[in-house]
Structures are given as C-alpha cells and as structure tokens.
Design a protein around this motif. Structure first.
Motif, PDB file in Angstrom:
ATOM      1  N   ASP A  58       9.512   9.833  -7.133  1.00 31.04           N
ATOM      2  CA  ASP A  58       8.322  10.384  -6.482  1.00 31.04           C
ATOM      3  C   ASP A  58       7.047   9.794  -7.070  1.00 31.04           C
ATOM      4  O   ASP A  58       7.003   9.395  -8.241  1.00 31.04           O
ATOM      5  CB  ASP A  58       8.269  11.904  -6.631  1.00 31.04           C
ATOM      6  N   ILE A  59       6.013   9.762  -6.235  1.00 27.91           N
ATOM      7  CA  ILE A  59       4.663   9.400  -6.665  1.00 27.91           C
ATOM      8  C   ILE A  59       3.763  10.586  -6.380  1.00 27.91           C
ATOM      9  O   ILE A  59       3.721  11.079  -5.247  1.00 27.91           O
ATOM     10  CB  ILE A  59       4.163   8.143  -5.928  1.00 27.91           C
ATOM     11  N   LYS A  60       3.050  11.068  -7.397  1.00 31.49           N
ATOM     12  CA  LYS A  60       2.208  12.247  -7.239  1.00 31.49           C
ATOM     13  C   LYS A  60       0.739  11.848  -7.305  1.00 31.49           C
ATOM     14  O   LYS A  60       0.330  11.051  -8.152  1.00 31.49           O
ATOM     15  CB  LYS A  60       2.489  13.266  -8.343  1.00 31.49           C
TER      16      LYS A  60
ATOM     17  N   LEU B  96      -1.043  15.528  -3.293  1.00 27.32           N
ATOM     18  CA  LEU B  96      -0.165  14.810  -2.374  1.00 27.32           C
ATOM     19  C   LEU B  96       1.062  14.311  -3.114  1.00 27.32           C
ATOM     20  O   LEU B  96       0.980  13.934  -4.283  1.00 27.32           O
ATOM     21  CB  LEU B  96      -0.934  13.628  -1.767  1.00 27.32           C
ATOM     22  N   THR B  97       2.211  14.340  -2.438  1.00 31.08           N
ATOM     23  CA  THR B  97       3.443  13.764  -2.974  1.00 31.08           C
ATOM     24  C   THR B  97       3.936  12.678  -2.031  1.00 31.08           C
ATOM     25  O   THR B  97       4.120  12.927  -0.832  1.00 31.08           O
ATOM     26  CB  THR B  97       4.539  14.820  -3.149  1.00 31.08           C
ATOM     27  N   LEU B  98       4.113  11.489  -2.566  1.00 31.37           N
ATOM     28  CA  LEU B  98       4.662  10.372  -1.791  1.00 31.37           C
ATOM     29  C   LEU B  98       6.114  10.206  -2.206  1.00 31.37           C
ATOM     30  O   LEU B  98       6.412   9.761  -3.309  1.00 31.37           O
ATOM     31  CB  LEU B  98       3.871   9.091  -2.079  1.00 31.37           C
ATOM     32  N   SER B  99       7.006  10.593  -1.333  1.00 31.44           N
ATOM     33  CA  SER B  99       8.426  10.601  -1.686  1.00 31.44           C
ATOM     34  C   SER B  99       9.269  10.086  -0.540  1.00 31.44           C
ATOM     35  O   SER B  99       8.802   9.944   0.599  1.00 31.44           O
ATOM     36  CB  SER B  99       8.874  12.020  -2.068  1.00 31.44           C
ATOM     37  N   GLY B 100      10.537   9.803  -0.860  1.00 34.35           N
ATOM     38  CA  GLY B 100      11.498   9.411   0.171  1.00 34.35           C
ATOM     39  C   GLY B 100      11.491   7.945   0.532  1.00 34.35           C
ATOM     40  O   GLY B 100      12.245   7.538   1.422  1.00 34.35           O
TER      41      GLY B 100
ATOM     42  N   GLY C 169      -8.843  10.464  -7.602  1.00 31.87           N
ATOM     43  CA  GLY C 169      -7.546  11.124  -7.763  1.00 31.87           C
ATOM     44  C   GLY C 169      -6.666  10.380  -8.755  1.00 31.87           C
ATOM     45  O   GLY C 169      -6.704   9.152  -8.847  1.00 31.87           O
ATOM     46  N   LEU C 170      -5.872  11.128  -9.525  1.00 27.24           N
ATOM     47  CA  LEU C 170      -4.942  10.535 -10.484  1.00 27.24           C
ATOM     48  C   LEU C 170      -3.577  10.369  -9.824  1.00 27.24           C
ATOM     49  O   LEU C 170      -3.071  11.301  -9.187  1.00 27.24           O
ATOM     50  CB  LEU C 170      -4.826  11.429 -11.723  1.00 27.24           C
ATOM     51  N   VAL C 171      -2.984   9.198  -9.975  1.00 25.85           N
ATOM     52  CA  VAL C 171      -1.669   8.907  -9.401  1.00 25.85           C
ATOM     53  C   VAL C 171      -0.684   8.676 -10.531  1.00 25.85           C
ATOM     54  O   VAL C 171      -0.974   7.943 -11.471  1.00 25.85           O
ATOM     55  CB  VAL C 171      -1.710   7.664  -8.489  1.00 25.85           C
ATOM     56  N   THR C 172       0.498   9.285 -10.434  1.00 26.12           N
ATOM     57  CA  THR C 172       1.535   9.102 -11.448  1.00 26.12           C
ATOM     58  C   THR C 172       2.844   8.684 -10.784  1.00 26.12           C
ATOM     59  O   THR C 172       3.112   9.029  -9.631  1.00 26.12           O
ATOM     60  CB  THR C 172       1.774  10.394 -12.250  1.00 26.12           C
TER      61      THR C 172
ATOM     62  N   VAL D 229      10.484   4.608 -10.006  1.00 23.44           N
ATOM     63  CA  VAL D 229       9.250   3.852  -9.864  1.00 23.44           C
ATOM     64  C   VAL D 229       8.723   3.570 -11.266  1.00 23.44           C
ATOM     65  O   VAL D 229       8.531   4.482 -12.065  1.00 23.44           O
ATOM     66  CB  VAL D 229       8.205   4.629  -9.041  1.00 23.44           C
ATOM     67  N   TYR D 230       8.465   2.293 -11.557  1.00 22.63           N
ATOM     68  CA  TYR D 230       8.077   1.881 -12.903  1.00 22.63           C
ATOM     69  C   TYR D 230       6.589   1.604 -13.059  1.00 22.63           C
ATOM     70  O   TYR D 230       6.043   1.742 -14.159  1.00 22.63           O
ATOM     71  CB  TYR D 230       8.842   0.604 -13.307  1.00 22.63           C
ATOM     72  N   CYS D 231       5.907   1.193 -11.992  1.00 21.12           N
ATOM     73  CA  CYS D 231       4.530   0.715 -12.155  1.00 21.12           C
ATOM     74  C   CYS D 231       3.698   0.969 -10.909  1.00 21.12           C
ATOM     75  O   CYS D 231       4.227   1.054  -9.789  1.00 21.12           O
ATOM     76  CB  CYS D 231       4.518  -0.773 -12.509  1.00 21.12           C
TER      77      CYS D 231
END
Length: 435
Positions: free
Chosen positions: A327-329, A340-344, A318-321, A350-352
């Motif tokens: 948010d992290i997708k 999936l969305t990692l948020s909150g 999976g690709l993570v951005t 988020v820089y890195c």
C-alpha cells in the motif's frame, strides 16, 4: 618531300588552310585559360591552407581550454556550481562566459563561445549544469588511460583516484545516500559509515557508530543551531544523531522497533519503523530527551501493517509513505491523519517513491519490477500508468526511483544495476544503461 613555306601575315593560311589569325587567337585563349586555371588552383590551395591553419588554431585553443577544465580542482568546480545556480538553472552564453572568465585567464576567453556552441547542441540559446558536467565526463572518457579497468567510469580525474574509488566500495555497503545539505555521499556498512566526496569519490573518513546493531537507515536534518545532524537508524531500535561536521555523537534515542526510513521533509523529521509506525518531530527533539516516545511534541501514527520503506512530500504538502504491505498512504504532514490509500496496483512490496512537483506526479516502484506513475496530487485513486520497457524490462527489485527536476523524466534502478530513463508524458523508456 618539302612542303611549301607558310605564309605570314594577317590573312595568311597554313598548309591545312586554317587562317593564322584564328589559330594564334585560339593558342592565346588556351594559354590564358591555362594560366587562369593555375591561378585559381593556387588561390584555392592558399584559401584551404589558411582555413586549415585557422581551424587548427581554433582547435588548439579549444584543446587548451579543455585541458584547463580537466585540471580544475574540486573546490573551483563547487564555486562554479554556486555561481551557476545563482544565475538560475539555465544560463545563456553571456552568463556562461562570465562564469568561466572568473576562473580562466584572458588567453582562454576566445574559446569560450565555441565551447558554449558545443554544449548547446540543440541551439536553444541556453545550457544547464547537467550539460556542463556531462561534457566534463565525456572529456574524461576521451582522455582516460586505457589501463583503467572501469567500464564507463564517471570519475573526472586520474587513474589513481579511480582505483581509490574501487577500493572504497570493496566492503559490503548496504545503503548509499547523497545529502545535498552537506554535499557528501555516505555509505553504511554494518556499524560503520563511509564519508565519500561526491565528485572525486575519494574516501574522506570512516565513522564507527556506537550501536549494538547494524545500520538500516540514514537521514540528514538541519537543527535550530548552526550545526546539522546526521541521523542513523540501527537494528537495535536506536536512532543516533551525529554532528554533520565532526561526526561526533550528539544524542541517542530509543524506539519500540527499528527505524527503517528517516527523512527530513519541510522542517520535520519523519521516522518510519519496521512495525509500520511513522514518527514526526522537530530536529531539536532528538537532543532534548533520550526517550523520544515520551516527548509530548512527537506525533505517532500507525499507517501500515508492515515495514515502512520510504517517505516523501507531495507538492501541496501531503506526506506519502510506502511499505512492504504493497500500500501507499497519503497523510496530512502535520497530524499524520490519513487522506488517501493507493492500493491494489503493486503486487509486491513497494520500496521507493519520488515526486515530480512540476507535473504533480508520484512514481512508486518495488519488488514487482514495474514503476507506476500516479496522479496523486488531486486526491484521486485513478489507476496509475505503468512504466514498461517491452524490449528490455527491469530484472528484479527496483531499489530506487528519482524524478529529475524541471523535466518530465524519472530514473529507475534495479538490484541488477540496470538504469532506465523514462518520459513521464508518454510513459515510455528513453534510454537504458548499466555500469
């Protein structure tokens, strides 16, 4: 007053009434014990001298080997590294002896086992390349001249080269990246690139990018030909593909907005932009047409509402951005469809990102100064574990995180040049240091 003469004989006694035989026996035993003590002292002194001579000889041999290690040229170190990883990440004493014996004459061979013992301080029976390079750095710090005005210098060589290193960074470098595929450190300074050797940090070349804007992002990709590409994203919405050997311009493509993140992951190039889009393509697409957007083989997806800052791959593909939108997708690496969305959890941008593939953990960090550790491999939105150092927290934005291979540890660095090493099993700091 004259004393009567002392009688002699086996049964004679002196004027004090002590039998002579007993007195002579005591004197003989005392003399014998004195001679024995003298002999023992001489033997001990002889053993100590021999021991000191042996230690001195071993130390002299070790010092000679250390001097020889310090004099190794960079090309030989690179060859040693290739041999090392050809045997695996961990090498035994016999493998270590084989690697060094290929580079040193027979006079140094007796010192190699002692050197291995110094490196294998935990007596585990194996060492890593990191152990060896750390040892070289420590040798350099002990042999360095007191006139070198660099705290905790990490260069292994001479004062002249250290001063050259300082000169290399006098310009305003906005981005600094290491590309293992070409073994170069590349710094971006406005419209110029600085090509720097990763070990000596000597400036090898300056390259001017023919662009109307400053450099925002860097990436490196292998192509279908024998020549790789250095990808340079600029603020004038162009991406330049340069040869990674001659640094000549191969092609220039134009996007609808600036490229802020370029990553070569798997066999695809991913370009993140200022407006939150992500582009996926093969390396050869960058040389086929100047208009990348009209190529039917390019995949585009709108993932974020703000600038994309980083991208990486999970262990299962999976690709993570990450983005300034906090948010992290997690998306499919081929179709870019959202999984999936990692948020909150992050309060600021988020820089890195970095992934520990062995433990299946994702580490994210940014402007809120606290790295978060996610169990993102299983597709779960479970709350992450924060990495906090209560005694000495990060100050300011965390600009980079890097998960160390083969160990459950991650390094984080903030904009104040503070580095921290974390244990991902306990989510606790192990060490903090700064230049």
């Amino acid at each position: 007053m004259l004393l009567p003469p002392i009688k002699t004989g086996s049964e004679g006694t002196n004027n004090l009434g002590i039998p002579m035989v007993r007195q002579v026996g005591k004197l003989s035993r005392a003399a014998s014990q004195a001679r024995q003590r003298t002999r023992s002292k001489d033997q001990i002194a002889l053993r100590n001298t021999a021991s000191k001579l042996t230690i001195a000889t071993e130390q002299e041999d070790t010092n000679e080997l250390q001097s020889a290690l310090m004099d190794l040229p960079v090309t030989v170190l690179e060859e040693m590294r290739e041999d090392w990883f050809g045997m695996g990440s961990f090498v035994t004493e016999n493998q270590f002896r084989t690697i060094l014996a290929r580079r040193f004459s027979a006079q140094y061979h007796p010192s190699i086992p002692k050197l291995f013992s110094e490196l294998d301080a935990d007596c585990e029976g194996f060492i890593t390349w990191q152990h060896f390079t750390d040892y070289l750095l420590n040798l350099d710090s002990r042999h360095a001249s007191s006139t070198v005005d660099l705290p905790n210098s990490s260069s292994f060589f001479t004062e002249r080269k250290v001063k050259c290193t300082r000169k290399n960074f006098t310009d305003d470098i906005k981005k600094l990246s290491y590309f293992a595929g070409i073994r170069k450190v590349i710094g971006a300074c406005n419209t110029k690139l600085k090509i720097i050797h990763p070990i000596t940090f000597e400036l090898e070349k300056k390259v001017t990018v023919q662009s109307g804007g400053r450099i925002l992002s860097l990436g490196h990709a292998a192509s279908s030909t024998s020549e790789g590409m250095l990808l340079v994203g600029c603020s004038d919405m162009t991406v330049h593909a340069l040869s990674d050997s001659s640094y000549t311009n191969l092609s220039t493509v134009r996007l609808t907005t600036s490229a802020t993140c370029i990553q070569y992951l798997g066999k695809s190039i991913y370009v993140g932009t200022r407006d939150g889009n992500i582009y996926s393509s093969q390396p050869h697409h960058f040389t086929e047409s100047p208009n990348l957007l009209k190529n039917p083989n390019i995949t585009v997806a709108k993932l974020h509402s703000d600038t994309i800052t980083d991208a990486t791959l999970l262990r299962k593909g999976g690709l993570v951005t990450s983005s300034y939108d906090t948010d992290i997708k997690v998306v499919d690496a081929t179709t870019l469809s959202e999984i999936l969305t990692l948020s909150g959890q992050h309060r600021k941008g988020v820089y890195c990102l970095s992934v520990n593939t062995e433990y299946g953990l994702l580490v994210s960090a940014g402007a809120d100064s606290t790295p978060l550790c996610w169990a993102a491999e299983g597709g779960s939105t479970i709350c992450p574990s924060p990495l906090r150092d209560k005694t000495s927290p990060h100050q300011g934005t965390i600009t980079e995180v890097y998960c160390l291979p083969d160990v459950p540890q991650v390094i984080s660095c903030d904009e104040k040049y503070n580095f921290k090493l974390w244990d991902l099993r306990m989510f606790l700091p192990v060490q903090s240091f700064s230049p």
